[in-house]
Design a protein around this motif. Structure first.
Motif, PDB file in Angstrom:
ATOM      1  N   ASN A 153       0.738  -1.206  -0.414  1.00  0.00           N
ATOM      2  CA  ASN A 153      -0.194  -0.246  -0.210  1.00  0.00           C
ATOM      3  C   ASN A 153       1.235   1.600   0.020  1.00  0.00           C
ATOM      4  N   GLY A 154       2.253   1.456  -0.214  1.00  0.00           N
ATOM      5  CA  GLY A 154       3.150   2.402  -0.733  1.00  0.00           C
ATOM      6  C   GLY A 154       4.364   2.680   0.504  1.00  0.00           C
ATOM      7  N   TRP A 155       4.051   2.123   1.796  1.00  0.00           N
ATOM      8  CA  TRP A 155       4.816   2.811   2.771  1.00  0.00           C
ATOM      9  C   TRP A 155       6.065   2.001   2.252  1.00  0.00           C
ATOM     10  N   THR A 156       7.072   2.553   2.540  1.00  0.00           N
ATOM     11  CA  THR A 156       8.568   2.216   2.760  1.00  0.00           C
ATOM     12  C   THR A 156       9.248   1.626   3.812  1.00  0.00           C
ATOM     13  N   PRO A 157      10.335   0.947   3.261  1.00  0.00           N
ATOM     14  CA  PRO A 157      10.316  -0.066   4.588  1.00  0.00           C
ATOM     15  C   PRO A 157      11.080   0.614   5.775  1.00  0.00           C
ATOM     16  N   GLY A 158      11.578   1.731   5.501  1.00  0.00           N
ATOM     17  CA  GLY A 158      11.916   2.340   6.266  1.00  0.00           C
ATOM     18  C   GLY A 158      10.600   2.449   7.746  1.00  0.00           C
ATOM     19  N   GLN A 159       9.362   3.821   7.042  1.00  0.00           N
ATOM     20  CA  GLN A 159       8.634   4.218   7.487  1.00  0.00           C
ATOM     21  C   GLN A 159       7.642   2.459   8.266  1.00  0.00           C
ATOM     22  N   LEU A 160       7.992   1.590   7.737  1.00  0.00           N
ATOM     23  CA  LEU A 160       7.539   0.001   8.664  1.00  0.00           C
ATOM     24  C   LEU A 160       8.036   0.049   9.739  1.00  0.00           C
ATOM     25  N   LYS A 161       9.931   0.511   9.620  1.00  0.00           N
ATOM     26  CA  LYS A 161      10.433  -0.323  10.843  1.00  0.00           C
ATOM     27  C   LYS A 161      10.193   1.059  11.723  1.00  0.00           C
ATOM     28  N   ILE A 162       9.991   2.527  11.674  1.00  0.00           N
ATOM     29  CA  ILE A 162      10.156   3.502  11.899  1.00  0.00           C
ATOM     30  C   ILE A 162       8.885   2.922  13.150  1.00  0.00           C
ATOM     31  N   THR A 163       7.708   3.124  12.357  1.00  0.00           N
ATOM     32  CA  THR A 163       6.125   2.695  12.925  1.00  0.00           C
ATOM     33  C   THR A 163       6.637   1.591  13.971  1.00  0.00           C
ATOM     34  N   GLN A 164       7.077   0.615  13.588  1.00  0.00           N
ATOM     35  CA  GLN A 164       6.697  -0.375  14.302  1.00  0.00           C
ATOM     36  C   GLN A 164       8.034  -0.133  15.949  1.00  0.00           C
ATOM     37  N   GLU A 165       8.686   0.825  15.834  1.00  0.00           N
ATOM     38  CA  GLU A 165       9.507   1.147  17.022  1.00  0.00           C
ATOM     39  C   GLU A 165       8.230   2.424  17.889  1.00  0.00           C
TER      40      GLU A 165
END
Length: 111
Positions: A58-70
């Motif tokens: 859905n367009g999230w970058t891996p960096g966005q996924l990781k920082i959201t997870q953190e």
């Protein structure tokens, strides 16, 4: 929204898998603790992998996924620390959380 909900669920299970055994000290043998934690972590993976796949598709970058997870991990751990382990929150926790939230904003700004 499914990505965030799945990440919240995965972080609840991972926090439990990593820290449940701290309450009560070292009463249980370490091998048993590891096996129980791996079992709990299996559920975490069953939520985290689809969360990341759905988010990426859905367009999230891996960096966005990781920082959201953190960021979610800090919120979940803060609640776990207070409610289960009985430790208080200090200003340092809130300051660290503010820094992580700033990192989230940097990765999502302009996207």
């Amino acid at each position: 929204m499914p990505t965030v909900l799945l990440l919240i669920g995965s972080n609840v299970f991972m926090t439990i898998a990593w820290y449940w055994h701290l309450k009560g000290g070292n009463a249980k043998p370490i091998l048993l603790v590891i096996l129980i934690s791996w079992t709990i972590a299996f559920v975490e993976y069953c939520l985290a992998v689809p969360a990341n796949r759905i988010g990426y598709l859905n367009g999230w970058t891996p960096g966005q996924l990781k920082i959201t997870q953190e960021a979610i991990a800090l919120i979940v751990f803060g609640g776990f620390m207070v409610l289960y382990l009985g430790e208080p929150l200090h200003w340092r926790h809130f300051a660290a959380f503010a820094c992580i939230m700033a990192a989230v904003a940097f990765l999502f700004v302009g996207k």
